[in-house]
Structure formats: structure tokens, C-alpha cells
Scaffold this motif. Structure first.
Motif, PDB file in Angstrom:
ATOM      1  N   ALA A 170       5.820   2.916  13.135  1.00 35.43           N
ATOM      2  CA  ALA A 170       6.493   2.902  11.733  1.00 35.43           C
ATOM      3  C   ALA A 170       6.856   4.131  11.145  1.00 35.43           C
ATOM      4  O   ALA A 170       7.479   4.377  10.101  1.00 35.43           O
ATOM      5  CB  ALA A 170       5.913   1.761  10.784  1.00 35.43           C
ATOM      6  N   ALA A 171       6.186   5.329  11.741  1.00 34.63           N
ATOM      7  CA  ALA A 171       6.246   6.538  11.143  1.00 34.63           C
ATOM      8  C   ALA A 171       6.655   7.705  12.259  1.00 34.63           C
ATOM      9  O   ALA A 171       5.951   7.271  13.439  1.00 34.63           O
ATOM     10  CB  ALA A 171       4.985   7.120  10.289  1.00 34.63           C
TER      11      ALA A 171
ATOM     12  N   VAL B 284       1.171  -1.419   0.080  1.00 32.70           N
ATOM     13  CA  VAL B 284      -0.166  -0.080  -0.047  1.00 32.70           C
ATOM     14  C   VAL B 284       1.075   1.230  -0.021  1.00 32.70           C
ATOM     15  O   VAL B 284       1.946   1.501   0.623  1.00 32.70           O
ATOM     16  CB  VAL B 284      -1.086   0.046   1.254  1.00 32.70           C
ATOM     17  N   THR B 285       0.271   2.209  -0.779  1.00 34.36           N
ATOM     18  CA  THR B 285       1.164   3.399  -0.757  1.00 34.36           C
ATOM     19  C   THR B 285       0.866   4.225   0.438  1.00 34.36           C
ATOM     20  O   THR B 285      -0.361   4.621   0.429  1.00 34.36           O
ATOM     21  CB  THR B 285       1.001   4.272  -2.065  1.00 34.36           C
ATOM     22  N   LEU B 286       1.570   4.642   1.213  1.00 35.07           N
ATOM     23  CA  LEU B 286       1.315   5.693   2.396  1.00 35.07           C
ATOM     24  C   LEU B 286       1.575   7.046   2.094  1.00 35.07           C
ATOM     25  O   LEU B 286       0.864   7.910   2.741  1.00 35.07           O
ATOM     26  CB  LEU B 286       2.353   5.155   3.705  1.00 35.07           C
TER      27      LEU B 286
ATOM     28  N   SER C   7       7.243  12.381  18.116  1.00 37.01           N
ATOM     29  CA  SER C   7       5.842  11.440  18.011  1.00 37.01           C
ATOM     30  C   SER C   7       5.657  10.430  17.124  1.00 37.01           C
ATOM     31  O   SER C   7       6.438  10.597  16.074  1.00 37.01           O
ATOM     32  CB  SER C   7       4.868  12.393  18.125  1.00 37.01           C
ATOM     33  N   TYR C   8       4.900   9.633  17.116  1.00 41.44           N
ATOM     34  CA  TYR C   8       4.840   8.300  16.199  1.00 41.44           C
ATOM     35  C   TYR C   8       3.580   8.130  15.738  1.00 41.44           C
ATOM     36  O   TYR C   8       2.513   8.562  16.560  1.00 41.44           O
ATOM     37  CB  TYR C   8       5.503   7.073  17.133  1.00 41.44           C
ATOM     38  N   TYR C   9       3.347   7.613  14.738  1.00 35.09           N
ATOM     39  CA  TYR C   9       1.970   7.024  14.173  1.00 35.09           C
ATOM     40  C   TYR C   9       2.087   5.374  14.061  1.00 35.09           C
ATOM     41  O   TYR C   9       3.422   4.921  13.540  1.00 35.09           O
ATOM     42  CB  TYR C   9       1.779   7.559  12.711  1.00 35.09           C
ATOM     43  N   HIS C  10       1.189   4.748  14.126  1.00 36.45           N
ATOM     44  CA  HIS C  10       1.248   3.306  13.751  1.00 36.45           C
ATOM     45  C   HIS C  10       0.757   3.179  12.257  1.00 36.45           C
ATOM     46  O   HIS C  10      -0.236   4.112  11.909  1.00 36.45           O
ATOM     47  CB  HIS C  10       0.147   2.467  14.479  1.00 36.45           C
ATOM     48  N   VAL C  11       1.158   2.493  11.281  1.00 42.71           N
ATOM     49  CA  VAL C  11       0.810   2.468   9.985  1.00 42.71           C
ATOM     50  C   VAL C  11      -0.024   1.363   9.694  1.00 42.71           C
ATOM     51  O   VAL C  11       0.505   0.146  10.385  1.00 42.71           O
ATOM     52  CB  VAL C  11       2.035   2.263   9.188  1.00 42.71           C
ATOM     53  N   GLU C  12      -1.077   1.256   9.215  1.00 42.70           N
ATOM     54  CA  GLU C  12      -2.208   0.318   8.947  1.00 42.70           C
ATOM     55  C   GLU C  12      -2.424  -0.011   7.716  1.00 42.70           C
ATOM     56  O   GLU C  12      -2.882   0.913   6.921  1.00 42.70           O
ATOM     57  CB  GLU C  12      -3.551   0.499   9.828  1.00 42.70           C
TER      58      GLU C  12
ATOM     59  N   SER D 164       1.123  14.810   2.090  1.00 33.81           N
ATOM     60  CA  SER D 164       1.080  14.019   1.183  1.00 33.81           C
ATOM     61  C   SER D 164       0.780  12.449   1.753  1.00 33.81           C
ATOM     62  O   SER D 164       0.985  11.636   0.814  1.00 33.81           O
ATOM     63  CB  SER D 164       2.615  13.791   0.578  1.00 33.81           C
ATOM     64  N   ILE D 165       0.581  12.197   3.145  1.00 37.80           N
ATOM     65  CA  ILE D 165       0.224  10.998   3.529  1.00 37.80           C
ATOM     66  C   ILE D 165      -0.975  10.608   3.242  1.00 37.80           C
ATOM     67  O   ILE D 165      -1.824  11.409   3.305  1.00 37.80           O
ATOM     68  CB  ILE D 165       0.732  10.762   4.866  1.00 37.80           C
ATOM     69  N   VAL D 166      -1.281   9.308   3.144  1.00 39.25           N
ATOM     70  CA  VAL D 166      -2.684   9.017   3.017  1.00 39.25           C
ATOM     71  C   VAL D 166      -3.282   8.620   4.576  1.00 39.25           C
ATOM     72  O   VAL D 166      -2.811   7.528   5.007  1.00 39.25           O
ATOM     73  CB  VAL D 166      -2.805   7.477   2.164  1.00 39.25           C
ATOM     74  N   SER D 167      -3.914   9.433   4.933  1.00 39.61           N
ATOM     75  CA  SER D 167      -4.280   9.525   6.314  1.00 39.61           C
ATOM     76  C   SER D 167      -4.799   8.372   6.861  1.00 39.61           C
ATOM     77  O   SER D 167      -4.790   7.823   8.149  1.00 39.61           O
ATOM     78  CB  SER D 167      -4.940  10.751   6.807  1.00 39.61           C
ATOM     79  N   GLU D 168      -5.841   7.744   6.031  1.00 33.99           N
ATOM     80  CA  GLU D 168      -6.644   6.654   6.463  1.00 33.99           C
ATOM     81  C   GLU D 168      -5.371   5.473   7.059  1.00 33.99           C
ATOM     82  O   GLU D 168      -6.135   4.431   7.738  1.00 33.99           O
ATOM     83  CB  GLU D 168      -7.550   5.992   5.377  1.00 33.99           C
TER      84      GLU D 168
END
Length: 93
Positions: free
Chosen positions: A65-66, A8-10, A51-56, A29-33
Motif C-alpha cells: 500500500a506504500a 491509524v495515522t501512517l 519498491s513497496y511496503y506493506h502497511v499494518e 514523517s512516516i510512523v515506521s512501526e
């Protein structure tokens, strides 16, 4: 540049900022979903607190991962409003 994980393109952008070998993508530019907030934080002596995001993607989660710097120190001000990746996320052009 394009960031992908699990097929998937993030994020995709022609305007990334490279710091310490990492491409920081503009937040627009990120695909927020594919992103979920994380409670994780780390501290860099010259960039500040990350700070971090989980990538789903594809029914799987890649924890923390972000990352991004909501309020980077002056030395890293060019990465404010940008997101970078690791933990198996592929960044390519």
C-alpha cells in the motif's frame, strides 16, 4: 497532509512532494512501526524502479500500500527519500 488507513495515522507532513497527483511524504514523517518491507517492485519509465511496503494497522495488513523510489531517475529526483500511498490509504489535509 496526513495519510491514514484503518483508523491509524501512517504519515503526517507539511512538506509533501506532489507527482502525478500523489503526495510523497518525507520518509522521516512516516510512523515506521506500521510499515513492513515487501519484495514487490515495479518500473516507471521516467521515475525508475519502485519498491513497496506493506502497511499494518489495527491488526490488519494492506499489502504493497506504500511505495518509494530508492534511486529515482534524474527527472524524479525530488521524490528520493519520500513515500507515497494507494490501495485505500486516505491522504488528506
Amino acid at each position: 497532509m496526513r495519510a491514514t488507513w484503518n483508523g491509524v495515522t501512517l504519515a503526517e507532513s507539511d512538506d509533501t512532494v506532489v507527482v502525478e497527483g500523489n503526495h510523497y511524504f518525507p520518509v522521516g514523517s512516516i510512523v515506521s512501526e506500521h510499515f513492513a518491507a515487501s519484495d514487490s517492485h515495479t518500473i516507471c519509465p521516467w521515475k525508475g524502479t519502485a519498491s513497496y511496503y506493506h502497511v499494518e494497522a489495527g491488526g490488519e495488513t494492506n499489502s504493497d500500500a506504500a511505495w518509494f523510489y530508492p534511486e529515482p531517475k534524474d527527472a524524479a529526483k525530488e521524490i528520493k527519500g519520500h513515500v507515497a500511498f494507494w490501495r485505500g490509504v486516505e491522504v488528506s489535509d
